[in-house]
Design an enzyme around this catalytic site. Structure first.
Site, PDB file in Angstrom:
ATOM      1  N   SER A  98       3.690  17.073  -4.639  1.00 22.99           N
ATOM      2  CA  SER A  98       3.428  18.465  -4.272  1.00 22.99           C
ATOM      3  C   SER A  98       2.452  18.505  -3.095  1.00 22.99           C
ATOM      4  CB  SER A  98       2.913  19.221  -5.499  1.00 22.99           C
ATOM      5  OG  SER A  98       3.009  20.609  -5.327  1.00 22.99           O
ATOM      6  N   HIS A 232       9.114  21.031 -11.703  1.00 20.69           N
ATOM      7  CA  HIS A 232       8.152  20.577 -10.702  1.00 20.69           C
ATOM      8  C   HIS A 232       7.317  19.396 -11.195  1.00 20.69           C
ATOM      9  CE1 HIS A 232       5.990  20.896  -6.989  1.00 20.69           C
ATOM     10  NE2 HIS A 232       4.834  21.130  -7.595  1.00 20.69           N
TER      11      HIS A 232
END
Length: 269
Positions: A98, A232
């Site tokens: 990320s 995610h």
């Protein structure tokens, strides 16, 4: 945890949860927004003895809680790159998830400013290619917006998000990290020389398959995409598979068992 291998200048930035003096390679990991070095504390037990893991500890959290946060990408990447240069006496790979993917990429660009420096590999996870990044403004809004976004992604347990005392502890870090990544402008220049592997969750709302494949334009080296079930934070729910994939790449096995891509699909576990 070990000291920095070549002195104390970079010791504040790196955490080594299991030292391996006889290792032949190093893996340096960069955490997500709101995260810390401890995000990778369980990885060393899954890595072979030949790979020593170092996790980057950003300022302003955990044992660096007394230091000011860094909310500017250039400052973050410059400082982290300086801390990593002494580790280049062995082959070194970078891995970021990320926000950490963008930081790892920017650190790599700085390391490659030395024409004689080439890292072994760059692993980027959960983030679009730099030119396709998604600028945002959550860092300019209230706490509720930040908390809702973190809740959506599953980065912090719900019980922590619902606890006012705990929220007060992590919100300054979260806001600084969002400010850094939402204002991020990629460094211009030629593609990096280092091979890149993109890791992604098949249901990650933060990066689409085309956005992941676009990382191929950022390197003149080999490129592979490897996808896993999950959203995610797939690399937490499928840690064993992810670490195995990274190990295979670093030990050369991935080149025999997966496909380099510009449109196909890499090994999926």
């Amino acid at each position: 945890m070990s000291e920095h291998p070549h002195g104390t200048a970079g010791a504040a930035w790196l955490r080594c949860f299991r030292t391996r003096p006889d290792s032949t390679a190093r893996l340096v990991c960069f955490a997500h927004a709101g995260g810390a070095a401890s995000a990778f504390r369980t990885w060393p037990r899954r890595l072979p003895d030949g790979i020593e893991l170092h996790a980057v500890q950003y300022p302003g959290r955990q044992d660096r809680a007394g230091e000011p946060h860094i909310d500017d990408m250039e400052a973050m990447a410059d400082a982290a790159a300086a801390a990593l240069r002494p580790l280049l006496d062995r082959p070194m790979a970078l891995l970021g998830h990320s926000m950490g993917a963008a930081i790892a990429y920017e650190v790599l660009r700085r390391l490659e400013d030395d024409p004689d420096t080439t890292c072994a590999h760059l692993f980027v996870s959960g983030h679009p290619a730099p030119d396709l990044r998604r600028p945002g403004s959550l860092h300019q809004g209230g706490d509720a917006g930040l908390i809702e976004d973190v809740r959506r992604l599953g980065a912090i347990p719900p019980e922590a998000l619902d606890n006012p005392t705990l929220r007060e502890l992590f919100l300054p870090t979260l806001r600084a990290d969002y400010r850094l990544i939402e204002r991020y402008v990629p460094t211009a220049g030629a593609p990096v020389r280092t091979p890149i592997t993109v890791l992604m969750g098949e249901d990650d709302p933060e990066v689409t398959r085309p956005e992941a494949l676009a990382w191929s334009d950022t390197t003149s080296g080999a490129f592979v995409l490897r996808s896993f079930p999950g959203g995610h934070f797939y690399l937490t729910t499928h840690e064993t598979q992810v670490v195995d994939a990274v190990t295979e790449t670093l030990t050369g096995a991935a080149g025999r068992s997966s496909t380099a891509l510009h449109g196909g699909r890499g090994l999926t576990r």
